[in-house]
Design a protein around this motif. Structure first.
Motif, PDB file in Angstrom:
ATOM      1  N   PRO A   5       0.811  -1.230   0.000  1.00 43.56           N
ATOM      2  CA  PRO A   5       0.000   0.000   0.000  1.00 43.56           C
ATOM      3  C   PRO A   5       0.838   1.272   0.000  1.00 43.56           C
ATOM      4  CG  PRO A   5       0.100  -0.890   2.214  1.00 43.56           C
ATOM      5  CD  PRO A   5       0.838  -1.879   1.328  1.00 43.56           C
ATOM      6  N   PHE A   6       2.122   1.171  -0.323  1.00 42.45           N
ATOM      7  CA  PHE A   6       2.966   2.368  -0.399  1.00 42.45           C
ATOM      8  C   PHE A   6       4.094   2.120  -1.389  1.00 42.45           C
ATOM      9  CE2 PHE A   6       4.211  -0.118   3.365  1.00 42.45           C
ATOM     10  CZ  PHE A   6       5.492  -0.504   3.007  1.00 42.45           C
ATOM     11  N   THR A   7       4.683   3.214  -1.859  1.00 41.68           N
ATOM     12  CA  THR A   7       5.810   3.135  -2.787  1.00 41.68           C
ATOM     13  C   THR A   7       7.049   3.709  -2.107  1.00 41.68           C
ATOM     14  OG1 THR A   7       5.451   5.336  -3.723  1.00 41.68           O
ATOM     15  CG2 THR A   7       4.222   3.491  -4.718  1.00 41.68           C
ATOM     16  N   LEU A   8       8.211   3.475  -2.711  1.00 42.75           N
ATOM     17  CA  LEU A   8       9.439   4.037  -2.161  1.00 42.75           C
ATOM     18  C   LEU A   8       9.398   5.564  -2.209  1.00 42.75           C
ATOM     19  CD1 LEU A   8      12.186   1.661  -3.645  1.00 42.75           C
ATOM     20  CD2 LEU A   8      11.237   1.673  -1.329  1.00 42.75           C
ATOM     21  N   ASP A   9       8.825   6.127  -3.272  1.00 46.47           N
ATOM     22  CA  ASP A   9       8.713   7.588  -3.359  1.00 46.47           C
ATOM     23  C   ASP A   9       7.889   8.143  -2.210  1.00 46.47           C
ATOM     24  OD1 ASP A   9      10.304   8.006  -5.546  1.00 46.47           O
ATOM     25  OD2 ASP A   9       8.670   7.909  -6.993  1.00 46.47           O
ATOM     26  N   GLN A  10       6.813   7.435  -1.858  1.00 46.63           N
ATOM     27  CA  GLN A  10       5.984   7.896  -0.734  1.00 46.63           C
ATOM     28  C   GLN A  10       6.744   7.818   0.584  1.00 46.63           C
ATOM     29  OE1 GLN A  10       2.636   5.280  -1.461  1.00 46.63           O
ATOM     30  NE2 GLN A  10       1.403   6.959  -2.316  1.00 46.63           N
ATOM     31  N   LEU A  11       7.552   6.791   0.754  1.00 52.36           N
ATOM     32  CA  LEU A  11       8.362   6.688   1.969  1.00 52.36           C
ATOM     33  C   LEU A  11       9.398   7.809   2.025  1.00 52.36           C
ATOM     34  CD1 LEU A  11       9.004   2.827   2.263  1.00 52.36           C
ATOM     35  CD2 LEU A  11       7.281   4.213   3.445  1.00 52.36           C
ATOM     36  N   ARG A  12       9.994   8.154   0.880  1.00 47.70           N
ATOM     37  CA  ARG A  12      10.956   9.260   0.825  1.00 47.70           C
ATOM     38  C   ARG A  12      10.281  10.580   1.166  1.00 47.70           C
ATOM     39  NH1 ARG A  12      12.516  10.328  -4.147  1.00 47.70           N
ATOM     40  NH2 ARG A  12      14.352  11.499  -3.504  1.00 47.70           N
ATOM     41  N   ILE A  13       9.064  10.766   0.691  1.00 48.44           N
ATOM     42  CA  ILE A  13       8.320  11.994   0.995  1.00 48.44           C
ATOM     43  C   ILE A  13       7.996  12.056   2.479  1.00 48.44           C
ATOM     44  CG2 ILE A  13       6.065  13.103   0.686  1.00 48.44           C
ATOM     45  CD1 ILE A  13       6.229  12.264  -2.273  1.00 48.44           C
ATOM     46  N   LEU A  14       7.545  10.936   3.049  1.00 47.31           N
ATOM     47  CA  LEU A  14       7.238  10.894   4.482  1.00 47.31           C
ATOM     48  C   LEU A  14       8.482  11.226   5.303  1.00 47.31           C
ATOM     49  CD1 LEU A  14       5.131  10.060   6.712  1.00 47.31           C
ATOM     50  CD2 LEU A  14       6.182   7.784   6.621  1.00 47.31           C
ATOM     51  N   SER A  22       7.787  20.334   7.538  1.00 50.05           N
ATOM     52  CA  SER A  22       6.959  21.174   6.681  1.00 50.05           C
ATOM     53  C   SER A  22       6.802  20.504   5.321  1.00 50.05           C
ATOM     54  CB  SER A  22       7.606  22.553   6.506  1.00 50.05           C
ATOM     55  OG  SER A  22       7.103  23.232   5.385  1.00 50.05           O
ATOM     56  N   PHE A  23       5.559  20.543   4.784  1.00 49.82           N
ATOM     57  CA  PHE A  23       5.311  20.002   3.454  1.00 49.82           C
ATOM     58  C   PHE A  23       6.083  20.811   2.409  1.00 49.82           C
ATOM     59  CE2 PHE A  23       2.390  17.574   5.669  1.00 49.82           C
ATOM     60  CZ  PHE A  23       1.579  16.776   4.866  1.00 49.82           C
ATOM     61  N   LYS A  24       6.112  22.136   2.580  1.00 50.26           N
ATOM     62  CA  LYS A  24       6.773  22.994   1.600  1.00 50.26           C
ATOM     63  C   LYS A  24       8.274  22.747   1.572  1.00 50.26           C
ATOM     64  CE  LYS A  24       7.328  27.796   0.099  1.00 50.26           C
ATOM     65  NZ  LYS A  24       8.763  27.594  -0.191  1.00 50.26           N
ATOM     66  N   ARG A  25       8.905  22.701   2.769  1.00 45.80           N
ATOM     67  CA  ARG A  25      10.355  22.481   2.802  1.00 45.80           C
ATOM     68  C   ARG A  25      10.704  21.088   2.293  1.00 45.80           C
ATOM     69  NH1 ARG A  25       9.958  25.469   7.685  1.00 45.80           N
ATOM     70  NH2 ARG A  25       9.972  23.567   8.935  1.00 45.80           N
ATOM     71  N   LEU A  52      -1.685  10.080   8.903  1.00 48.35           N
ATOM     72  CA  LEU A  52      -0.258  10.039   9.209  1.00 48.35           C
ATOM     73  C   LEU A  52       0.247  11.329   9.834  1.00 48.35           C
ATOM     74  CD1 LEU A  52       0.979   8.312   5.932  1.00 48.35           C
ATOM     75  CD2 LEU A  52       0.580   7.256   8.159  1.00 48.35           C
ATOM     76  N   PHE A  53      -0.499  12.430   9.654  1.00 49.61           N
ATOM     77  CA  PHE A  53      -0.091  13.722  10.195  1.00 49.61           C
ATOM     78  C   PHE A  53      -1.257  14.397  10.915  1.00 49.61           C
ATOM     79  CE2 PHE A  53       2.907  13.082   6.716  1.00 49.61           C
ATOM     80  CZ  PHE A  53       4.103  13.464   7.293  1.00 49.61           C
ATOM     81  N   ASP A  54      -0.941  15.089  12.027  1.00 55.87           N
ATOM     82  CA  ASP A  54      -1.903  15.977  12.682  1.00 55.87           C
ATOM     83  C   ASP A  54      -1.880  17.306  11.952  1.00 55.87           C
ATOM     84  OD1 ASP A  54      -2.768  14.231  14.705  1.00 55.87           O
ATOM     85  OD2 ASP A  54      -0.974  14.664  15.895  1.00 55.87           O
ATOM     86  N   ARG A  55      -3.001  17.734  11.453  1.00 56.19           N
ATOM     87  CA  ARG A  55      -3.045  18.933  10.636  1.00 56.19           C
ATOM     88  C   ARG A  55      -3.313  20.200  11.441  1.00 56.19           C
ATOM     89  NH1 ARG A  55      -2.915  14.346   7.270  1.00 56.19           N
ATOM     90  NH2 ARG A  55      -2.635  14.969   5.101  1.00 56.19           N
ATOM     91  N   GLY A  56      -3.413  20.096  12.766  1.00 57.29           N
ATOM     92  CA  GLY A  56      -3.824  21.252  13.562  1.00 57.29           C
ATOM     93  C   GLY A  56      -2.751  22.306  13.760  1.00 57.29           C
ATOM     94  N   GLY A  57      -1.490  21.908  13.917  1.00 55.76           N
ATOM     95  CA  GLY A  57      -0.422  22.855  14.244  1.00 55.76           C
ATOM     96  C   GLY A  57       0.248  23.434  13.014  1.00 55.76           C
ATOM     97  N   ARG A  58       1.175  24.367  13.263  1.00 53.19           N
ATOM     98  CA  ARG A  58       1.909  24.987  12.166  1.00 53.19           C
ATOM     99  C   ARG A  58       2.975  24.051  11.620  1.00 53.19           C
ATOM    100  NH1 ARG A  58       3.852  30.898  13.746  1.00 53.19           N
ATOM    101  NH2 ARG A  58       4.445  30.790  11.536  1.00 53.19           N
ATOM    102  N   ARG A  59       3.505  23.173  12.488  1.00 54.62           N
ATOM    103  CA  ARG A  59       4.529  22.220  12.063  1.00 54.62           C
ATOM    104  C   ARG A  59       3.886  20.873  11.795  1.00 54.62           C
ATOM    105  NH1 ARG A  59      10.074  21.521  12.427  1.00 54.62           N
ATOM    106  NH2 ARG A  59      10.759  19.367  12.771  1.00 54.62           N
ATOM    107  N   ALA A  60       4.308  20.198  10.741  1.00 55.74           N
ATOM    108  CA  ALA A  60       3.763  18.891  10.395  1.00 55.74           C
ATOM    109  C   ALA A  60       4.172  17.861  11.453  1.00 55.74           C
ATOM    110  CB  ALA A  60       4.262  18.457   9.015  1.00 55.74           C
TER     111      ALA A  60
END
Length: 331
Positions: A5-14, A22-25, A52-60
């Motif tokens: 259910p995941f790819t290596l690219d997704q693991l690298r992104i995580l 940060s998603f942007k950084r 996989l992430f809490d979206r409430g705060g400023r930091r991922a």
């Protein structure tokens, strides 16, 4: 067996998001767009059916499931990198990568000439140097992210069981003063003189600071009476502050060779006190050891050992070659 259910690219992104916070950084680091990163995370969460992430705060921030996937994902990615290095070795050192780790002082002053010698012999091998705290460096060696490392701090018992730790070289720490300092003209100073000085130091939690305190304490010097006027984050900043007359400091002798040659610093001795620590070479004997790593250990390391133990190269040649705690101030 069903598809993963995941790819290596997704693991690298995580991994990139967790590292950058940060998603942007993370997108900038991976040279992709932020929407592409967000889409991959959404697809991954949908495939796994967990956030996989809490979206409430400023930091991922990772959720519990995110931390679990990251831990296993880093092992998978490290194994992939190890596989690539093994395949590159088929070119017999006409390519490939050597990844070396070090704590701050060794990484800044000892490793560059080592890497220079290695590159002169093997110009087709790419070399990466990662400088972090001793603990973080040891974790990276355990996890296979580094081929080997040279550290000045003590490797914790929980990590030492997974590593080969070889005593490598003695590193002396000297008291440095500016040439304009009143003590600059003295060869030896007394213990009591230390209590009148203004010291510049690394953070109290740094390994090098702990070594200094331990040795001074064993020599009968009350370290609680030392006046720490300033704490700085790097050896270079400390040297510059001392040269500017802001105080005195203890630093590795390997870090002041240039300043002593230029006669901008002095190193008065402390009566009956010598501060030394042992640098260690660490590697994981249960991981694949590339030909580049073998060449570095067998052909480069013995040239810089101090003192030069005759058994060091033999010991190296005879060997096969969870989340880290919060990062300490690098040594």
């Amino acid at each position: 067996m069903s598809d993963l259910p995941f790819t290596l690219d997704q693991l690298r992104i995580l991994q990139a998001i967790a590292s950058e916070g940060s998603f942007k950084r993370a997108a900038d680091r991976l040279y992709v767009s932020q929407p592409a990163v967000s889409l991959q995370v959404q697809n991954l969460e949908r495939q796994l059916n967990v956030p996989l992430f809490d979206r409430g705060g400023r930091r991922a921030q990772l959720t519990e499931a995110g931390h679990l996937l990251l831990g296993y994902g880093e092992k998978v990615l490290a194994l992939c990198q190890e596989t690539c290095r093994a395949l590159e070795d088929l070119q017999n050192l006409r390519g490939g990568t050597l990844i070396v780790g070090a704590s701050q002082t060794t990484g800044t002053y000892l490793l560059p000439p080592m890497i220079g010698m290695f590159r002169a012999k093997y110009p087709d091998v790419a070399v990466q140097l990662h400088v972090h705290s001793t603990r973080r460096t040891a974790w990276s060696v355990v996890n296979g992210q580094l081929d080997l490392a040279i550290v000045g701090g003590e490797v914790s018992s929980e990590l030492a069981g997974s590593l080969e730790v070889l005593p490598y070289a003695e590193d002396e720490l000297a008291l440095i003063v500016a040439v304009s300092h009143p003590l600059a003209g003295r060869e030896v100073i007394e213990h009591e003189d230390l209590y009148e000085l203004q010291f510049i130091s690394l953070d109290a939690q740094s390994t090098i600071r702990k070594v200094i305190d331990q040795v001074l304490g064993r020599s009968g010097i009350d370290t609680t009476r030392l006046k720490i006027e300033m704490e700085l984050s790097s050896i270079e900043a400390i040297k510059n502050a001392v040269q500017s007359g802001l105080g005195v400091a203890f630093v590795s002798t390997s870090a002041i060779e240039k300043e002593l040659a230029m006669e901008v610093l002095r190193t008065p001795k402390i009566d009956r006190v010598t501060i030394k620590r042992m640098l260690s070479v660490i590697y994981n004997p249960n991981r694949y050891r590339s030909k580049a790593a073998e060449a570095f250990m067998e052909e480069i390391l013995p040239h810089f050992a101090n003192p030069k133990p005759e058994a060091l190269p033999v010991e190296i040649e005879a060997s096969e070659v969870g989340d880290p705690a919060s990062e300490e101030v690098p040594l």
